[in-house]
Design a protein around this motif. Sequence first.
Motif, PDB file in Angstrom:
ATOM      1  N   THR A   8     -30.312 129.277  68.624  1.00  0.00           N
ATOM      2  CA  THR A   8     -30.177 130.547  68.191  1.00  0.00           C
ATOM      3  C   THR A   8     -30.528 130.611  66.763  1.00  0.00           C
ATOM      4  O   THR A   8     -31.227 131.464  66.155  1.00  0.00           O
ATOM      5  CB  THR A   8     -28.914 131.289  68.565  1.00  0.00           C
ATOM      6  N   LEU A   9     -30.155 129.833  66.186  1.00  0.00           N
ATOM      7  CA  LEU A   9     -30.039 129.657  64.613  1.00  0.00           C
ATOM      8  C   LEU A   9     -31.379 129.203  63.999  1.00  0.00           C
ATOM      9  O   LEU A   9     -32.061 129.592  63.271  1.00  0.00           O
ATOM     10  CB  LEU A   9     -28.795 128.446  63.965  1.00  0.00           C
ATOM     11  N   ARG A  10     -31.928 128.242  64.872  1.00  0.00           N
ATOM     12  CA  ARG A  10     -33.327 127.958  64.582  1.00  0.00           C
ATOM     13  C   ARG A  10     -34.266 129.313  64.758  1.00  0.00           C
ATOM     14  O   ARG A  10     -35.171 129.139  64.015  1.00  0.00           O
ATOM     15  CB  ARG A  10     -33.790 126.747  65.677  1.00  0.00           C
ATOM     16  N   GLN A  11     -34.052 129.723  65.859  1.00  0.00           N
ATOM     17  CA  GLN A  11     -34.999 131.031  66.007  1.00  0.00           C
ATOM     18  C   GLN A  11     -34.915 132.237  64.792  1.00  0.00           C
ATOM     19  O   GLN A  11     -35.732 132.726  64.291  1.00  0.00           O
ATOM     20  CB  GLN A  11     -34.753 131.990  67.283  1.00  0.00           C
ATOM     21  N   LEU A  12     -33.457 132.202  64.484  1.00  0.00           N
ATOM     22  CA  LEU A  12     -33.130 133.193  63.270  1.00  0.00           C
ATOM     23  C   LEU A  12     -33.926 132.776  62.106  1.00  0.00           C
ATOM     24  O   LEU A  12     -34.656 133.509  61.559  1.00  0.00           O
ATOM     25  CB  LEU A  12     -31.820 133.253  63.099  1.00  0.00           C
ATOM     26  N   ARG A  13     -33.823 131.504  61.797  1.00  0.00           N
ATOM     27  CA  ARG A  13     -34.598 131.136  60.770  1.00  0.00           C
ATOM     28  C   ARG A  13     -35.879 131.073  60.775  1.00  0.00           C
ATOM     29  O   ARG A  13     -36.631 131.526  59.674  1.00  0.00           O
ATOM     30  CB  ARG A  13     -34.205 129.442  60.475  1.00  0.00           C
ATOM     31  N   GLU A  14     -36.536 130.898  61.985  1.00  0.00           N
ATOM     32  CA  GLU A  14     -37.972 130.903  62.112  1.00  0.00           C
ATOM     33  C   GLU A  14     -38.566 132.438  62.133  1.00  0.00           C
ATOM     34  O   GLU A  14     -39.598 132.649  61.399  1.00  0.00           O
ATOM     35  CB  GLU A  14     -38.217 130.290  63.217  1.00  0.00           C
ATOM     36  N   ARG A  57     -20.904 125.404  57.881  1.00  0.00           N
ATOM     37  CA  ARG A  57     -22.010 124.918  57.011  1.00  0.00           C
ATOM     38  C   ARG A  57     -23.406 125.304  57.623  1.00  0.00           C
ATOM     39  O   ARG A  57     -24.297 125.966  57.061  1.00  0.00           O
ATOM     40  CB  ARG A  57     -22.004 123.540  56.751  1.00  0.00           C
ATOM     41  N   PRO A  58     -23.686 124.940  58.916  1.00  0.00           N
ATOM     42  CA  PRO A  58     -25.079 125.381  59.497  1.00  0.00           C
ATOM     43  C   PRO A  58     -25.278 126.807  59.587  1.00  0.00           C
ATOM     44  O   PRO A  58     -26.380 127.281  59.907  1.00  0.00           O
ATOM     45  CB  PRO A  58     -25.062 124.463  60.989  1.00  0.00           C
ATOM     46  N   LEU A  59     -24.078 127.444  60.167  1.00  0.00           N
ATOM     47  CA  LEU A  59     -24.280 128.681  60.222  1.00  0.00           C
ATOM     48  C   LEU A  59     -24.608 129.416  58.834  1.00  0.00           C
ATOM     49  O   LEU A  59     -25.738 130.619  58.885  1.00  0.00           O
ATOM     50  CB  LEU A  59     -22.902 129.408  60.624  1.00  0.00           C
ATOM     51  N   LEU A  60     -24.042 129.222  57.710  1.00  0.00           N
ATOM     52  CA  LEU A  60     -24.485 129.706  56.388  1.00  0.00           C
ATOM     53  C   LEU A  60     -25.760 129.205  55.927  1.00  0.00           C
ATOM     54  O   LEU A  60     -26.719 129.988  55.393  1.00  0.00           O
ATOM     55  CB  LEU A  60     -23.321 129.109  55.291  1.00  0.00           C
ATOM     56  N   ALA A  71     -29.058 132.266  55.267  1.00  0.00           N
ATOM     57  CA  ALA A  71     -29.744 132.068  53.869  1.00  0.00           C
ATOM     58  C   ALA A  71     -30.997 131.864  54.270  1.00  0.00           C
ATOM     59  O   ALA A  71     -31.964 131.914  53.134  1.00  0.00           O
ATOM     60  CB  ALA A  71     -29.218 130.967  53.004  1.00  0.00           C
ATOM     61  N   GLY A  72     -31.457 131.952  55.444  1.00  0.00           N
ATOM     62  CA  GLY A  72     -33.012 131.788  55.752  1.00  0.00           C
ATOM     63  C   GLY A  72     -33.840 133.009  55.162  1.00  0.00           C
ATOM     64  O   GLY A  72     -33.042 134.317  54.976  1.00  0.00           O
TER      65      GLY A  72
END
Length: 399
Positions: free
Chosen positions: A306-312, A335-338, A342-343
């Motif tokens: 989900t975070l990868r998709q959020l960033r992308e 840490r990875p959430l923040l 910040a993406g």
Amino acid sequence: MSSAPTMAGLPLLRERPVRAGERWVFSAGFNVGPALADTTRIDCEVPDLLRLARAGARVAVLAHQGSHRDGTARSLEYVAGHLGRVLGREVGYHPGSTGDGAVERALALRDGEVVLFGNTRHHAGEEAGDPELARRFALLGDLVAVGGFSKAHRAHASNTGILHHRPGWAADSLLAETAALAPWAGRAPGTRSVAVLGGVKPEKTLIGLRRLAETYDVVVPGGVVLTTLLRVLGHKVGRSELGSSPGKCAEAASRVLAGSRAEIHLPERVVVRGPGGDARTVDLADGVPADHAIVDFELPARTRETLRQLREHGGRALMAGTPSRWTDGFGAAARPLLDAFAGPGVRALLLGGDTVAELPWNGPVSGGGGSALQYLADGTCAVFDALRSQHSTGRTATP
Ligand SMILES: Nc1ncnc2c1ncn2[C@@H]1O[C@H](COP(=O)(O)OP(=O)(O)O)[C@@H](O)[C@H]1O
Ligand SMILES: O=C(OP(=O)(O)O)[C@H](O)COP(=O)(O)O
């Protein structure tokens, strides 16, 4: 959940002409520790306070900090010092907030003078909304400017109680806070929405989990929200923190688990700490040892995706409550959430006093944790309802 909260019917300080010599009580929420790690809750009141002071009003500031119940309410002298610096004018401090001494100090205010009175949470009656305490607070002025968004969801003596005795107006700080929350309210069709919940206060479960599970796509629970969910699911959580309302929170968590719009991402591995302070990572399937507590967790594969998709692809995200015991050095979840928050295409918000103060974050913040969640959920808070109701009836009682 309302996506277009309205300020209709709310008496606004900006629309109330202020005259020299008027006696104002300014209700604020300076719930900030003496380290002044994050001063958003103080700084946000500067424009309203300056407007009153420059117009020659005599301003008695009433603020809460800590809690009477657990003995964390402190003297607010350190806040007066900071407030004076950001206002660019001297701010006096009077240690009491009721009684003859406080009333005399308030009556002796000069035109344009700002004085911070004692912490309202030195009184047991503040959080109980005690009408007699509200009456005594009301003796510090004739008119009330209501700021303090962080306590807007509380019906306490110094914010809603006092309005039974004095007419009140919503400070611009309240309007600014609520307007800033708009992008995180309601559903956002076509936008990926991720909510991270944590911390220890029950609102994160009772309001955050329950309501954001209706409007967000993914909820990542941490803190007490996580331990509550795990316990409801039958996991052994050892001595993990369950907060001040474990029963009510368990009920709310059960309802969400029975069916929600959002995916609720639970971890498979959690970091636990034992009585000697030793920490290790365990599989949830093996259970948390009886004398250990969950202090952090590893993000499961689907959250990382989900975070990868959020960033992308970008999206909307919020974090209410620190997901882990960050100040003790546990950052595996946060840490990875923040980093993802910040993406570049991510519209992310951190909310809550401790969350904003302790996490490394330069993006948007809200000075309210529980109040912001309440506002996102309902489009209103206790203090807005009290202001509206007083404005429509025009009724106040002589203190
Ligand atoms: N698993 C946990 N057990 C105990 N405390 C936790 C846990 N996870 C997070 N916390 C603590 O929660 C605190 C923040 O909680 P809370 O007061 O609800 O947030 P806020 O003030 O931001 O609204 C942090 O100081 C953090 O250390
Ligand atoms: O710190 C606050 O709330 P928050 O931690 O939910 O942001 C407010 O000052 C309200 O405090 P309270 O939760 O002790 O009533």
